[in-house]
Design an enzyme around this catalytic site. Structure first.
Site, short mmCIF file in Angstrom:
data_model
loop_
_atom_site.label_atom_id
_atom_site.label_comp_id
_atom_site.label_asym_id
_atom_site.label_seq_id
_atom_site.Cartn_x
_atom_site.Cartn_y
_atom_site.Cartn_z
N LYS A 206 0.77 -1.20 0.05
CA LYS A 206 0.03 0.13 -0.15
C LYS A 206 0.93 1.25 -0.14
O LYS A 206 0.79 2.08 -0.99
CB LYS A 206 -0.94 0.04 1.32
CG LYS A 206 -1.90 1.03 1.31
CD LYS A 206 -2.85 0.92 2.75
CE LYS A 206 -3.70 2.26 2.98
NZ LYS A 206 -4.47 1.97 3.95
N GLU A 212 10.44 -4.61 4.47
CA GLU A 212 10.61 -6.28 4.14
C GLU A 212 10.27 -6.52 2.80
O GLU A 212 10.83 -7.07 2.04
CB GLU A 212 9.50 -7.04 5.00
CG GLU A 212 9.72 -7.26 6.37
CD GLU A 212 9.26 -6.32 7.12
OE1 GLU A 212 8.85 -4.96 6.88
OE2 GLU A 212 8.95 -6.38 8.61
N GLY A 267 -4.88 -2.18 5.44
CA GLY A 267 -4.29 -3.53 4.57
C GLY A 267 -4.85 -4.62 4.86
O GLY A 267 -5.17 -5.49 3.97
N ARG A 268 -5.25 -5.00 6.33
CA ARG A 268 -5.77 -6.26 6.61
C ARG A 268 -7.28 -6.30 6.02
O ARG A 268 -7.70 -7.48 6.21
CB ARG A 268 -5.77 -6.45 7.94
CG ARG A 268 -6.55 -5.48 8.98
CD ARG A 268 -5.91 -5.59 10.34
NE ARG A 268 -6.43 -4.74 11.31
CZ ARG A 268 -5.84 -3.42 11.35
NH1 ARG A 268 -4.76 -3.22 10.74
NH2 ARG A 268 -6.28 -2.58 12.44
N GLU A 353 -4.88 -7.35 15.16
CA GLU A 353 -4.29 -6.06 14.90
C GLU A 353 -5.67 -5.09 14.93
O GLU A 353 -5.33 -3.93 15.11
CB GLU A 353 -3.85 -6.17 13.53
CG GLU A 353 -2.90 -5.04 13.15
CD GLU A 353 -1.89 -5.43 11.97
OE1 GLU A 353 -0.74 -5.40 12.24
OE2 GLU A 353 -2.45 -5.26 10.89
N HIS A 384 -4.74 -34.06 17.46
CA HIS A 384 -3.53 -34.82 17.90
C HIS A 384 -2.67 -34.07 18.23
O HIS A 384 -1.41 -34.50 18.43
CB HIS A 384 -3.13 -35.65 16.41
CG HIS A 384 -4.11 -36.55 16.08
ND1 HIS A 384 -4.40 -37.97 16.39
CD2 HIS A 384 -5.32 -36.37 15.20
CE1 HIS A 384 -5.43 -38.34 15.76
NE2 HIS A 384 -6.14 -37.76 15.01
N LYS A 512 9.31 -1.39 14.46
CA LYS A 512 9.97 -0.86 13.31
C LYS A 512 10.80 0.13 13.41
O LYS A 512 11.86 0.04 12.81
CB LYS A 512 8.63 -0.36 12.31
CG LYS A 512 7.65 -1.31 11.98
CD LYS A 512 7.03 -0.67 10.59
CE LYS A 512 5.67 -1.27 10.46
NZ LYS A 512 4.76 -0.49 9.42
C1 G6Q Z 1 -2.48 -3.80 8.04
C2 G6Q Z 1 -1.34 -3.40 8.48
C3 G6Q Z 1 -0.12 -4.19 7.97
C4 G6Q Z 1 0.17 -3.83 6.60
C5 G6Q Z 1 1.65 -4.36 6.24
C6 G6Q Z 1 2.10 -4.27 4.85
O1 G6Q Z 1 -3.91 -3.79 8.11
O2 G6Q Z 1 -1.49 -2.21 8.11
O3 G6Q Z 1 -0.08 -5.49 8.00
O4 G6Q Z 1 -0.62 -4.31 5.60
O5 G6Q Z 1 2.58 -3.55 6.99
O6 G6Q Z 1 1.88 -2.77 4.62
P1 G6Q Z 1 2.21 -2.27 3.16
O7 G6Q Z 1 0.90 -2.75 2.07
O8 G6Q Z 1 2.20 -0.72 2.96
O9 G6Q Z 1 3.42 -2.56 2.45
#
Ligand code: G6Q
Length: 546
Positions: A206, A212, A267-268, A353, A384, A512
């Site tokens: 996003k 990462e 994001g989620r 989250e 199990h 972070k």
């Molecule tokens: C989700 C969070 C988080 C996010 C990641 C990736 O709701 O905001 O999990 O999706 O940190 O972020 P980017 O899409 O900006 O790389």
């Protein structure tokens, strides 16, 4: 709105919980032959049996009073109207517009977002179909065989979970890979299995700043150029999914190869947006749109159904009951479907989250326990491994059983056994086994007297352990879409009750920030000001000078 715990609705629930303390579910069922009919509900192809919860009709009614008192319906309507309900980031929360399958406009600040939503959806569809049909070729003229999604968190878990859930319907030529971890093992493991000539990288971020994802994307690009040696080849092998065209261009991906989404998509909550591109690539655009259809059906239900017959409202309120009135600090999610193996991980992010917060929307403290720990594994494997603790452990842990009526495997005997196990577990958790039953069983095997009495306590199951059972018609895109939307809205309902903003995630920022400084230090940068533990560990882990 007054304080949660002093509200009449909350107090009535607390009193009701005290009254119900000695009631065993086994007796509740014996007393009320209509319990299953009264405590089950169906919508959007999902059937929820919540009768195995430690609550009765009056308790459910009191939970509905709580929902009314806390303004669940008004909060829901504000979300569906595009209001900026994410108050700490000043944003609207409008993922529901991404799956608005009607002609109705949906606007943020008076601006109808639907033309843009439909535009990107159509572009995704054209691109996905071109790749699937073999019309989109790699630089050397070969068709794509491998799709590598590089993203993390919300830009990974949703598409990864859904692609796995629907793998049976995946395109036979395309293998889907998901790289999220900055641990180079993750990317290296995938790159070993693919050829640059036939690989499409989807860089999903996003913000297009996540360390990462940017690190993995840069290494993937270097690997690609190392093998291919031609910058102009990038255009056929790298596409981006982002809200940020300039950063995508700066990375070296032509914005013409970028699929856009918007800051009102969290994001989620983003798998319905262009973040779902891997899903469209795997199962095709029609499949992706069926996923949206399923979510839309659940959205309509959430908006239209009365609270008492509203699946996300019921599921959310039962979670509040278990968490706050029965003291359950965790929730086990047990999909009896191997295809849903990643669902617990996906729900961990979605729930923890969103509502794993101790500060309320207004900046005050949350006065009750909020999100429980979400965990789980598919059945029957979990049986199990950790079901021992669910049955006889010291803590009360509710379970969400999720099962599909029809299996895509075509192995009917397996499916019958799977269903039997799912039902057996929820029944065993509920009824348990009394000391008398154990004595009778042991007696029938000839174990008597002192030997028998020594064994009895070990073999007793207290029962009275709550669960929900969610039955999907099948594991189709439509059903999966409805299932995910159900959990999204369940989390929303709980966030309203607990008074937290479900759509920010400040709790992930501190680590972070510190990591950025530590990475420089581990790379030989000047030492920072640390506690003795962190300093000692840096010394131990710092690479040897060469
Ligand atoms: C989700 C969070 C988080 C996010 C990641 C990736 O709701 O905001 O999990 O999706 O940190 O972020 P980017 O899409 O900006 O790389």
């Amino acid at each position: 709105m007054g304080s949660l715990t002093t509200s009449p609705a909350w107090r009535a629930l607390a009193a009701h919980a005290r009254e119900q303390e000695g009631v065993h579910l086994r007796d509740a069922f014996a007393r009320d032959p209509g319990r299953f009919e009264q405590m089950s509900c169906e919508a959007a192809g999902l059937f929820l049996d919540y009768s195995k919860n430690r609550i009765d009709g009056r308790g459910v009614g009191l939970l509905m009073d709580l929902a009314r008192d806390r303004g669940v319906a008004a909060a829901r309507d504000a979300m569906f109207s595009g209001h900026r309900i994410n108050n700490t980031e000043g944003r609207a929360v409008f993922h529901v517009a991404l799956r608005n399958r009607s002609d109705r406009p949906m606007a943020v600040d008076g601006d109808d977002v639907m033309p843009r939503v439909r535009g990107v959806l159509a572009r995704m569809g054209r691109f996905a179909e071109a790749v699937r049909e073999g019309a989109w070729l790699g630089h050397s003229g070969e068709a794509i065989t491998d799709v590598v999604n590089i993203g993390i968190g919300g830009s990974d878990l949703g598409p990864a979970m859904v692609c796995q859930a629907l793998a049976a319907a995946g395109h036979p030529r395309l293998t889907m890979h998901f790289v999220s971890n900055v641990d180079g093992d993750h990317l290296a493991g995938v790159l070993q299995r693919v050829r640059p000539e036939t690989t499409l990288f989807v860089i999903a971020s996003k913000t297009f700043t996540t360390i990462e994802t940017m690190t993995n994307a840069a290494s993937a690009r270097a690997w690609f150029l190392g093998r291919f040696g031609n910058e102009s080849a990038i255009a056929r092998h790298f596409v981006a999914v982002s809200t940020h065209a300039e950063r995508v261009a700066a990375f070296g991906i032509d914005p013409a190869n970028m699929f856009e989404f918007w800051d009102w998509v969290g994001g989620r909550y983003s798998l319905w947006s262009a973040v779902g591109l891997p899903i469209a690539l795997s199962i095709g655009q029609a499949g992706f749109e069926a996923l949206l259809d399923g979510a839309y059906a659940l959205d309509r239900h959430f908006v239209d159904a009365p609270l008492e017959r509203n699946l996300p409202v019921i599921l959310g309120l039962l979670g509040v009951w278990n968490r706050n009135f029965l003291g359950a600090a965790s929730l086990c999610v047990a999909p009896y479907a191997q295809a849903l193996a990643r669902l617990p991980a996906y729900l961990q992010q979605l729930e923890m989250e969103s509502t794993g917060k101790s500060v309320a929307r207004d900046g005050g403290a949350v006065s009750v326990g909020s999100c429980p720990v979400i965990w789980g594994e598919p059945g029957t494997n979990g049986q199990h491994a950790f079901f021992q603790l669910l049955h006889q452990g010291t803590d009360l842990i509710p379970v969400d059983f999720i099962v599909a009526r029809h299996s895509p495997s075509g192995l009917a005997d397996h499916h019958r056994l799977l269903l039997a196990n799912c039902l057996a577990q929820s029944k065993a958790l509920m009824v348990g086994k009394s000391a008398e039953e154990v004595r009778a069983e042991l007696g029938a095997c000839g174990v008597e007297g002192v030997a028998r009495e020594a064994l009895v306590p070990h073999r007793v199951f207290p029962g009275n352990r709550p669960s929900n059972t969610l039955v999907l018609e099948d594991l189709s895109p439509r059903s999966i879409g409805a299932l995910i939307a159900l959990y999204e809205h369940k989390v929303f309902v709980q966030s309203v009750i607990w008074g937290v903003n479900a759509f920010d995630q400040w709790g992930v920022e501190l680590g972070k920030e510190i990591a950025t400084g530590l990475a420089a230090e581990l790379g030989g940068g000047p030492p920072g000001d640390h506690d003795a533990s962190t300093r000692g560990l840096i010394e131990r882990l710092r690479p040897e000078p060469s």
